[in-house]
Design an enzyme around this catalytic site. Structure first.
Site, PDB file in Angstrom:
ATOM      1  N   ARG A  15      11.595  79.556-145.140  1.00  0.00           N
ATOM      2  CA  ARG A  15      10.687  79.603-146.285  1.00  0.00           C
ATOM      3  C   ARG A  15      11.445  80.071-147.522  1.00  0.00           C
ATOM      4  O   ARG A  15      12.531  80.642-147.426  1.00  0.00           O
ATOM      5  CB  ARG A  15       9.516  80.547-146.000  1.00  0.00           C
ATOM      6  CG  ARG A  15       8.515  80.007-145.000  1.00  0.00           C
ATOM      7  CD  ARG A  15       7.439  81.027-144.656  1.00  0.00           C
ATOM      8  NE  ARG A  15       7.958  82.135-143.855  1.00  0.00           N
ATOM      9  CZ  ARG A  15       7.225  83.150-143.428  1.00  0.00           C
ATOM     10  NH1 ARG A  15       5.935  83.209-143.736  1.00  0.00           N
ATOM     11  NH2 ARG A  15       7.759  84.110-142.691  1.00  0.00           N
ATOM     12  N   LYS A  75      10.105  87.252-146.734  1.00  0.00           N
ATOM     13  CA  LYS A  75      10.146  88.294-145.716  1.00  0.00           C
ATOM     14  C   LYS A  75      10.763  89.579-146.262  1.00  0.00           C
ATOM     15  O   LYS A  75      11.410  89.597-147.310  1.00  0.00           O
ATOM     16  CB  LYS A  75      10.934  87.824-144.499  1.00  0.00           C
ATOM     17  CG  LYS A  75      10.191  86.811-143.660  1.00  0.00           C
ATOM     18  CD  LYS A  75       8.825  87.316-143.188  1.00  0.00           C
ATOM     19  CE  LYS A  75       8.933  88.440-142.203  1.00  0.00           C
ATOM     20  NZ  LYS A  75       7.587  88.970-141.795  1.00  0.00           N
ATOM     21  N   TYR A  94       6.579  90.190-148.623  1.00  0.00           N
ATOM     22  CA  TYR A  94       6.005  90.887-147.474  1.00  0.00           C
ATOM     23  C   TYR A  94       6.935  92.033-147.101  1.00  0.00           C
ATOM     24  O   TYR A  94       8.163  91.862-147.063  1.00  0.00           O
ATOM     25  CB  TYR A  94       5.877  89.947-146.273  1.00  0.00           C
ATOM     26  CG  TYR A  94       4.790  88.911-146.393  1.00  0.00           C
ATOM     27  CD1 TYR A  94       3.450  89.285-146.477  1.00  0.00           C
ATOM     28  CD2 TYR A  94       5.101  87.557-146.411  1.00  0.00           C
ATOM     29  CE1 TYR A  94       2.445  88.332-146.588  1.00  0.00           C
ATOM     30  CE2 TYR A  94       4.101  86.592-146.521  1.00  0.00           C
ATOM     31  CZ  TYR A  94       2.776  86.987-146.610  1.00  0.00           C
ATOM     32  OH  TYR A  94       1.798  86.047-146.713  1.00  0.00           O
ATOM     33  N   SER A 134      -1.704  84.120-142.373  1.00  0.00           N
ATOM     34  CA  SER A 134      -2.551  84.405-141.214  1.00  0.00           C
ATOM     35  C   SER A 134      -3.166  83.120-140.680  1.00  0.00           C
ATOM     36  O   SER A 134      -3.315  82.950-139.468  1.00  0.00           O
ATOM     37  CB  SER A 134      -3.655  85.395-141.608  1.00  0.00           C
ATOM     38  OG  SER A 134      -3.109  86.646-141.959  1.00  0.00           O
ATOM     39  N   VAL A 239      -5.249  91.539-134.263  1.00  0.00           N
ATOM     40  CA  VAL A 239      -5.918  92.660-134.931  1.00  0.00           C
ATOM     41  C   VAL A 239      -5.088  93.153-136.114  1.00  0.00           C
ATOM     42  O   VAL A 239      -3.856  93.127-136.089  1.00  0.00           O
ATOM     43  CB  VAL A 239      -6.188  93.813-133.955  1.00  0.00           C
ATOM     44  CG1 VAL A 239      -7.213  93.402-132.929  1.00  0.00           C
ATOM     45  CG2 VAL A 239      -4.907  94.267-133.276  1.00  0.00           C
TER      46      VAL A 239
END
Length: 372
Positions: A15, A75, A94, A134, A239
């Site tokens: 990416r 990243k 991120y 996500s 989660v």
């Protein structure tokens, strides 16, 4: 502002922080964009594409990191990249700091201003810069889970959707958020027997309204998770507690009740994973086996479909990059509470409460950091 886009160096991470269309938007507003040579090569974006959009091409990473006022990545920076950060520089990417104290220490030591995609919020209470990845990770989790149920990958030789007269695989999805919903979409579409577990009755109602009788739902308790995992062929963990470490819902003892060759795909691994036995893996070595259960815990799953992921992420990040460049980071964060929620580290201090709590480090609230 001079914005730098280095080439990603994490294992099989193709990416790129900005696509040519985003570069064109920023250059048209008077900003300068410096892109490392071949940053987008592996997803079909050439240096010529970036030059046509108005970017300047840097020969190497050192040039990008040393000259840019703001670094835009995908990243978290690896150790060799963190050494290049400097005080006063902005890093927008991120970070996933909760399970990564070493990275946190390095970012604190750098003195840089580090804004994490995964904790930027929206007025609706969602995580707009985490959502596109996500979606990708949730959909991929079913693909890779189905693959590792095949004999050639160490599985029991099970087709996820079964066939006439043969039962489908039993898929248990932990968490009904964005990743969980997208995993459900794929698993139901392939004909699996799907159960989604969540602690929110509203989430469970939404899933029933969306998928009807094609999906079963269960309220999350330790006992319920244990009983469902024991009969699962594929467990997908999605989660998420924003900024914090993921709760360990699946224990080692639970693994001993699962059938040999069953699979766990831990999408939550970026935040430490939701299985007691989870540890980060790579696209090169994606799995390992514990108690006869195959664990897939790749920490950059969307990097496996890098072109789709890059464009999806770029659509979400561009407005924030423009705001940071046009206004400067301090004014942009002061005017936008939701972008301010993304501030994780500034001038040697942790500024996000969930990150500080997860790492057991002192907190300097973002508002205080801005005032300083």
């Amino acid at each position: 502002m001079r914005i730098g886009v280095p080439r990603e160096i994490k294992d099989h991470e193709d990416r790129v922080g900005m696509v040519p269309g985003a570069v064109h938007e920023l250059v048209a507003k008077g900003h300068e964009v410096l892109v490392e040579h071949d940053a987008g090569r592996n997803i079909g974006l050439t240096d010529a594409d970036y030059v046509a959009a108005g970017a300047k091409i840097a020969p190497d990473a050192d040039t990008v990191w040393s000259q840019a006022e703001m670094i835009v990545k995908v990243k978290e920076p690896l150790a060799v990249e963190r050494k290049k950060l400097r005080r006063g520089q902005v890093l927008f990417t991120y970070l996933h700091l909760a399970p990564d104290p070493e990275q946190a220490r390095d970012l604190i030591a750098s003195g840089a201003t580090c804004i994490a995609y995964e904790t930027v919020t929206s007025p609706a209470g969602t995580l707009p810069l985490l959502q596109p990845m996500s979606e990708v990770a949730g959909r991929m989790s079913v693909q890779v889970g189905a693959q590792y149920l095949e004999n050639a990958y160490g599985g029991p030789g099970m087709l996820l959707g079964g066939v006439a007269g043969v039962a489908p695989a039993n898929v248990v999805i932990l968490g009904g958020g964005v990743s969980g919903t997208n995993a459900t979409l794929m698993a139901v579409g392939l004909g699996a027997d799907v159960t989604v577990v969540d602690r929110s009755p509203d989430v469970l109602r939404r899933l029933i309204a969306t998928f009807g009788t094609r999906v079963k739902t269960a309220f999350s308790t330790r006992d319920m998770v244990g009983r469902l995992v024991a009969t699962a062929d594929l467990v997908i963990g999605t989660v998420l507690i924003p900024g914090a470490a993921a709760p360990k819902l699946v224990t080692r003892a639970m693994l001993k009740t699962m059938r040999p060759g069953s699979v766990i795909v831990d999408v939550a691994i970026d935040q430490g994973g939701c299985t007691e036995t989870s540890r980060p893996t790579t696209h090169t070595e994606p799995t390992y086996v514990v108690e006869g259960v195959t664990h897939y815990c790749v920490a950059n799953m969307p990097g496996g479909v890098a072109r789709t992921s890059t464009f999806a992420l770029g659509n979400a990040t561009l407005p924030y990059i423009v705001a940071l460049a046009d206004k400067g980071w301090r004014k942009a964060l002061a005017e936008d509470k939701h972008l301010r929620d993304g501030l994780n580290v500034h001038d040697g201090a942790i500024t996000h409460p969930a990150v500080a709590a997860a790492l057991n480090l002192p907190l300097r609230p973002a508002e205080e950091a801005l005032a300083g």
